[in-house]
Enzyme design. Structure first.
Site, PDB file in Angstrom:
ATOM      1  N   GLY A  59      -5.695  11.227 -11.397  1.00  0.00           N
ATOM      2  CA  GLY A  59      -5.881   9.810 -11.073  1.00  0.00           C
ATOM      3  C   GLY A  59      -7.300   9.540 -10.639  1.00  0.00           C
ATOM      4  N   ASN A  60      -7.862   8.467 -11.174  1.00  0.00           N
ATOM      5  CA  ASN A  60      -9.244   8.127 -10.842  1.00  0.00           C
ATOM      6  C   ASN A  60      -9.348   6.690 -10.328  1.00  0.00           C
ATOM      7  OD1 ASN A  60     -12.032   8.810 -10.716  1.00  0.00           O
ATOM      8  ND2 ASN A  60     -12.418   7.620 -12.565  1.00  0.00           N
ATOM      9  N   GLY A  61      -8.257   6.244  -9.704  1.00  0.00           N
ATOM     10  CA  GLY A  61      -8.293   4.942  -9.043  1.00  0.00           C
ATOM     11  C   GLY A  61      -8.939   5.070  -7.678  1.00  0.00           C
TER      12      GLY A  61
ATOM     13  N   SER B  46      -2.921   1.998  11.444  1.00  0.00           N
ATOM     14  CA  SER B  46      -2.842   2.872  10.284  1.00  0.00           C
ATOM     15  C   SER B  46      -2.343   4.255  10.669  1.00  0.00           C
ATOM     16  CB  SER B  46      -4.221   2.996   9.627  1.00  0.00           C
ATOM     17  OG  SER B  46      -4.655   1.755   9.127  1.00  0.00           O
TER      18      SER B  46
ATOM     19  N   THR C 178       0.853  -1.186   0.000  1.00  0.00           N
ATOM     20  CA  THR C 178       0.000   0.000   0.000  1.00  0.00           C
ATOM     21  C   THR C 178       0.892   1.239   0.000  1.00  0.00           C
ATOM     22  OG1 THR C 178      -0.124   0.413   2.395  1.00  0.00           O
ATOM     23  CG2 THR C 178      -1.554  -1.325   1.502  1.00  0.00           C
ATOM     24  N   CYS C 179       0.274   2.409   0.012  1.00  0.00           N
ATOM     25  CA  CYS C 179       1.056   3.645   0.047  1.00  0.00           C
ATOM     26  C   CYS C 179       1.857   3.779   1.336  1.00  0.00           C
ATOM     27  CB  CYS C 179       0.124   4.851  -0.100  1.00  0.00           C
ATOM     28  SG  CYS C 179      -0.640   4.954  -1.722  1.00  0.00           S
TER      29      CYS C 179
ATOM     30  N   ARG D  58       2.740   1.064   3.449  1.00  0.00           N
ATOM     31  CA  ARG D  58       3.487  -0.098   3.937  1.00  0.00           C
ATOM     32  C   ARG D  58       3.686  -1.138   2.848  1.00  0.00           C
ATOM     33  NH1 ARG D  58       1.703  -1.084   8.560  1.00  0.00           N
ATOM     34  NH2 ARG D  58       0.234   0.639   8.662  1.00  0.00           N
TER      35      ARG D  58
ATOM     36  N   ASP E  37     -10.611   2.528   7.194  1.00  0.00           N
ATOM     37  CA  ASP E  37     -10.938   1.181   6.746  1.00  0.00           C
ATOM     38  C   ASP E  37     -10.471   0.868   5.326  1.00  0.00           C
ATOM     39  OD1 ASP E  37     -12.723   2.648   5.296  1.00  0.00           O
ATOM     40  OD2 ASP E  37     -14.508   1.968   6.361  1.00  0.00           O
TER      41      ASP E  37
ATOM     42  N   MET F 196      -7.746   5.593  -4.574  1.00  0.00           N
ATOM     43  CA  MET F 196      -7.343   6.736  -3.756  1.00  0.00           C
ATOM     44  C   MET F 196      -7.722   8.053  -4.414  1.00  0.00           C
ATOM     45  SD  MET F 196      -3.701   7.568  -1.926  1.00  0.00           S
ATOM     46  CE  MET F 196      -3.920   6.203  -0.791  1.00  0.00           C
TER      47      MET F 196
END
Length: 409
Positions: free
Chosen positions: A187-189, A107, A49-50, A52, A113, A191
């Site tokens: 970006g449209n993912g 986190s 992830t961003c 970790r 979540d 996140m």
């Protein structure tokens, strides 16, 4: 078999170090396959992830395996200088970490979540590449269950936060409100959509970039406008704030693009990607303020979250106990299976003579014996696992050993 993991995260390493070891979904699958090929590794899951990167494996306890060295081999890192940024966990410590992580309790923003979805996705990718095994499959599923239970039963007071929510809050504390500001999200993912929605809900005028070849099929958050990704530099001078949150391996905003750019006003750039989306040198231009993922870290737990942590921790511990019960039972399954088979055979020998003298047809006798075998297996199963649930571990193991001796030849 034991469970082992190594991990690097936002609390131990800056964003550029984390970027060296980050994986996309595609190359995570390929990496898991290569790790699982190593002798002594039964299963592997990579969580990237961003914030970790974690490599999980179920391993042979007797094997000498270094997940750090396996990771460095995959990433073509040929020295040991980064080992200090990694944490290694095994057995109970590893299991406990994953349960707390999936629950949002480790986190950067407590209670968020997004990590729950990321853990679930990591398991899904491992399934697609056939790199998970029974132990990791159950561990990750039960950790996700714990996270869902906390999300349902312990609603954290600040809702569904993310780094962009925290960024907006910290900017507001500094006297900068995004309400009414012209914002662009590159970006449209997953996140990117969260960032666009958060800015729109905060009152900003939000435009989202989409790739041209996808612009007709991609949905953008409600209330936002869209432009093609290639038009981003034409639109950027009009913006008060730009967020970049893509999975691209290349910079979306490069230093050279700003060399001759005339900004209409001061602009805030927020880079939410790992590896970085915005070249760090962009921050040197006059009128540009650049933030990255680590800029919005909070060192203290907000007071309003404290009352929820105890309830969440209780759920985590309950779910962990369930997992360890399953794991202990898994180790005993071959022994219990043998006891069950011996008990069924013992019963068959005792009933064979009266059954042989019965007036039943041979076909009916076979059907009866088959039904009796299944019934016996269920009875023995219920008895053994009933004992396991009602006795402490030591007493139950003594019972199993005693039953095994009963059928020793």
């Amino acid at each position: 078999m034991s469970i082992s993991m190594i991990g690097i995260d936002h609390s131990m390493a800056p964003v550029d170090i984390r970027a060296l070891f980050a994986f996309t979904k595609k190359n995570a699958g390929e990496a898991m396959e290569k790790i699982k090929e190593q002798p002594g590794i039964y299963g592997c899951i990579i969580l990237s992830t961003c914030n970790r990167l974690e490599v999980w494996a179920s391993v042979d306890e007797e094997a000498e395996i270094s997940l750090y060295e396996e990771l460095c081999r995959l990433k073509n890192v040929h020295n040991d200088e980064y080992r200090k940024y990694f944490t290694k966990r095994e057995g109970h410590d590893a299991v406990e970490h994953l349960f707390y992580l999936s629950s949002g309790l480790k986190s950067q923003i407590l209670g968020e979540d997004q990590i729950l979805t990321q853990v679930k996705d990591a398991l899904g990718i491992a399934r697609e590449h056939f790199t998970t095994d029974g132990a990791l499959e159950v561990l990750f599923r039960m950790a996700v269950t714990a996270g869902k239970k906390i999300k349902t039963e312990v609603p954290f007071s600040h809702g569904n936060p993310s780094v962009i929510h925290q960024a907006i809050q910290m900017l507001e504390k500094q006297g900068y409100s995004v309400a009414g500001k012209v914002c662009m999200v590159i970006g449209n993912g997953e996140m990117g959509k969260v960032a666009a929605q958060a800015l729109e809900e905060a009152g900003a005028d939000v435009t989202v970039t989409v790739r041209q070849y996808r612009s007709g099929v991609i949905n953008i958050p409600f209330g936002c406008k869209r432009i093609n990704y290639g038009e981003r530099m034409e639109y950027l001078p009009k913006c008060d704030l730009v967020v970049s949150a893509t999975a691209s391996p290349n910079f979306t905003l490069r230093e050279e693009l700003f060399e001759d750019l005339e900004l209409e006003k001061n602009i805030i750039l927020i880079d939410l990607a790992v590896p970085r989306d915005i070249e760090p040198e962009v921050g040197r231009f006059e009128g540009v303020t650049l933030f990255d993922m680590d800029s919005f870290r909070m060192d203290e737990t907000p007071a309003e979250l404290q009352e929820n942590l105890e309830a969440a921790g209780k759920i985590v511990r309950e779910q962990m106990d369930e997992f360890f019960k399953w794991l202990d039972g898994k180790e005993l399954i071959p022994r219990i299976q043998e006891i069950k088979e011996n008990a069924v055979n013992d019963f068959n020998l005792r009933i064979m003579k009266p059954l042989k003298n019965s007036p039943l047809e041979e076909e009916d006798k076979e059907k009866l014996m088959s039904a009796v075998d299944k019934a016996m297996e269920k009875v023995v199963n219920k008895m053994l696992f009933g004992l396991r649930d009602s006795m402490n571990e030591k007493a139950f193991l003594e019972c199993v050993a005693g039953l095994e001796k009963t059928y020793e030849k």
